[in-house]
Structure formats: structure tokens, C-alpha cells
Motif scaffolding. Sequence first.
Motif, PDB file in Angstrom:
ATOM      1  N   PRO A  80       0.814  -1.218   0.000  1.00 51.38           N
ATOM      2  CA  PRO A  80       0.000   0.000   0.000  1.00 51.38           C
ATOM      3  C   PRO A  80       0.845   1.265   0.000  1.00 51.38           C
ATOM      4  N   ILE A  81       0.377   2.260  -0.720  1.00 54.34           N
ATOM      5  CA  ILE A  81       0.979   3.588  -0.742  1.00 54.34           C
ATOM      6  C   ILE A  81       0.001   4.510  -0.021  1.00 54.34           C
TER       7      ILE A  81
ATOM      8  N   GLU B 233      -2.538   8.912   6.084  1.00 53.42           N
ATOM      9  CA  GLU B 233      -2.460   7.457   6.214  1.00 53.42           C
ATOM     10  C   GLU B 233      -3.618   6.741   5.545  1.00 53.42           C
ATOM     11  N   GLU B 234      -4.120   7.328   4.458  1.00 53.01           N
ATOM     12  CA  GLU B 234      -5.155   6.690   3.642  1.00 53.01           C
ATOM     13  C   GLU B 234      -4.472   6.038   2.442  1.00 53.01           C
ATOM     14  N   THR B 235      -4.925   4.861   2.071  1.00 55.83           N
ATOM     15  CA  THR B 235      -4.342   4.161   0.926  1.00 55.83           C
ATOM     16  C   THR B 235      -4.795   4.837  -0.361  1.00 55.83           C
ATOM     17  N   ILE B 236      -3.808   5.337  -1.134  1.00 55.74           N
ATOM     18  CA  ILE B 236      -4.137   5.969  -2.412  1.00 55.74           C
ATOM     19  C   ILE B 236      -3.803   5.065  -3.589  1.00 55.74           C
ATOM     20  N   GLY B 237      -3.062   4.003  -3.326  1.00 55.60           N
ATOM     21  CA  GLY B 237      -2.692   3.075  -4.380  1.00 55.60           C
ATOM     22  C   GLY B 237      -1.867   1.941  -3.823  1.00 55.60           C
TER      23      GLY B 237
ATOM     24  N   ASN C 290      -9.384  -0.358  -7.707  1.00 53.84           N
ATOM     25  CA  ASN C 290      -9.690   0.942  -8.319  1.00 53.84           C
ATOM     26  C   ASN C 290      -8.872   2.095  -7.742  1.00 53.84           C
ATOM     27  N   LYS C 291      -7.722   1.796  -7.180  1.00 54.49           N
ATOM     28  CA  LYS C 291      -6.784   2.822  -6.726  1.00 54.49           C
ATOM     29  C   LYS C 291      -5.609   2.829  -7.705  1.00 54.49           C
ATOM     30  N   LEU C 292      -4.696   3.761  -7.549  1.00 46.20           N
ATOM     31  CA  LEU C 292      -3.548   3.868  -8.444  1.00 46.20           C
ATOM     32  C   LEU C 292      -2.645   2.635  -8.344  1.00 46.20           C
ATOM     33  N   ALA C 293      -2.105   2.215  -9.488  1.00 46.26           N
ATOM     34  CA  ALA C 293      -1.114   1.142  -9.541  1.00 46.26           C
ATOM     35  C   ALA C 293       0.255   1.785  -9.721  1.00 46.26           C
ATOM     36  N   PHE C 294       1.118   1.646  -8.732  1.00 45.15           N
ATOM     37  CA  PHE C 294       2.489   2.151  -8.810  1.00 45.15           C
ATOM     38  C   PHE C 294       3.337   1.026  -9.390  1.00 45.15           C
ATOM     39  N   ILE C 295       3.918   1.267 -10.580  1.00 46.53           N
ATOM     40  CA  ILE C 295       4.637   0.217 -11.293  1.00 46.53           C
ATOM     41  C   ILE C 295       6.069   0.666 -11.550  1.00 46.53           C
ATOM     42  N   ASN C 296       7.028  -0.181 -11.187  1.00 46.54           N
ATOM     43  CA  ASN C 296       8.449   0.100 -11.409  1.00 46.54           C
ATOM     44  C   ASN C 296       8.784  -0.005 -12.889  1.00 46.54           C
TER      45      ASN C 296
ATOM     46  N   ILE D 267      -2.257   4.631 -13.337  1.00 48.07           N
ATOM     47  CA  ILE D 267      -0.917   4.225 -12.907  1.00 48.07           C
ATOM     48  C   ILE D 267      -0.071   5.406 -12.453  1.00 48.07           C
ATOM     49  N   VAL D 268       0.955   5.074 -11.671  1.00 45.29           N
ATOM     50  CA  VAL D 268       2.054   5.986 -11.363  1.00 45.29           C
ATOM     51  C   VAL D 268       3.313   5.254 -11.797  1.00 45.29           C
TER      52      VAL D 268
END
Length: 132
Positions: free
Chosen positions: A9-10, A15-19, A60-66, A85-86
Motif C-alpha cells: 500500500p501507498i 495514512e489513507e491508501t491511495i494506491g 480501483n486505486k492507483l497502480a504504482f509500477i516500477n 498508474i504511477v
Amino acid sequence: MSAYVARQPILNKDEETIGYELLFRDSYNNTFPRIDPNEATSKIIAQNQLILGLEQVCQNKLAFINFHELGLLNRIPTTLNKDSIVIEILEDVSVTPELVEACKELYKSGYKLALDDHDFDAKWQVLYPYVY
């Protein structure tokens, strides 16, 4: 085809999960296998976008992808929905003029970028105008 992914979680400042950062795994073992980072990113995208859908994996939250250097230079993130995505720029990329230009183009196209494992080294300053 089996799909394995770890979700981290991000959180925002409240402290709310945004992605969720999506981390490639090749089995139930919660470890990163010894493979090329570009291959890992490709498998994350293929297994989770094509099989499950990033929206489902990330609720349905942001996907942070390397994304490693080659993926950024080849504009691989443009195959994904910019609103979902981020793009995480890995800490071991070479900050070259070509990489900066790729990040600038992605940013101008509406993609969100972030620095993965950011260490505040001066070399990253050129990317600060483009990161989330």
C-alpha cells in the motif's frame, strides 16, 4: 498462466491508501526472483493488466509500477491508462538527457511519475519538476 504479484500500500499524509505498488513475484514465495528488471515489469503488466485488470488488483486505486531505464526510453508506460498508474523510476537508472526527455514527455502526456527508493542525491533534481 499463473499470476503472482505482491501489493504494497501507498499511503498519503493522512495514512489513507491511495494506491498499491505492484511487485513482481514468480511463485508463492514472497521474494523477487533473479531476473532482468525490464522482464519483471513486462510480466507485471501482462499478468495483471491482461489477466486480472489493474483496477481489480488495485481495488480501483492507483497502480504504482516500477519501470527501469529501457522501459522508460521505449515509452512502455504509454500502453497503460495514464489515469490508473504511477510510473516509478527505479533508483538504479542512469539519469541521462534521453531519460529526462522520456520522463518529460510522459509527464506532458498526463502520466504521473515517482522516484522509487529516493535517496535525495543531487542527480535526481533534474526530474523533480516531473514527479508526483
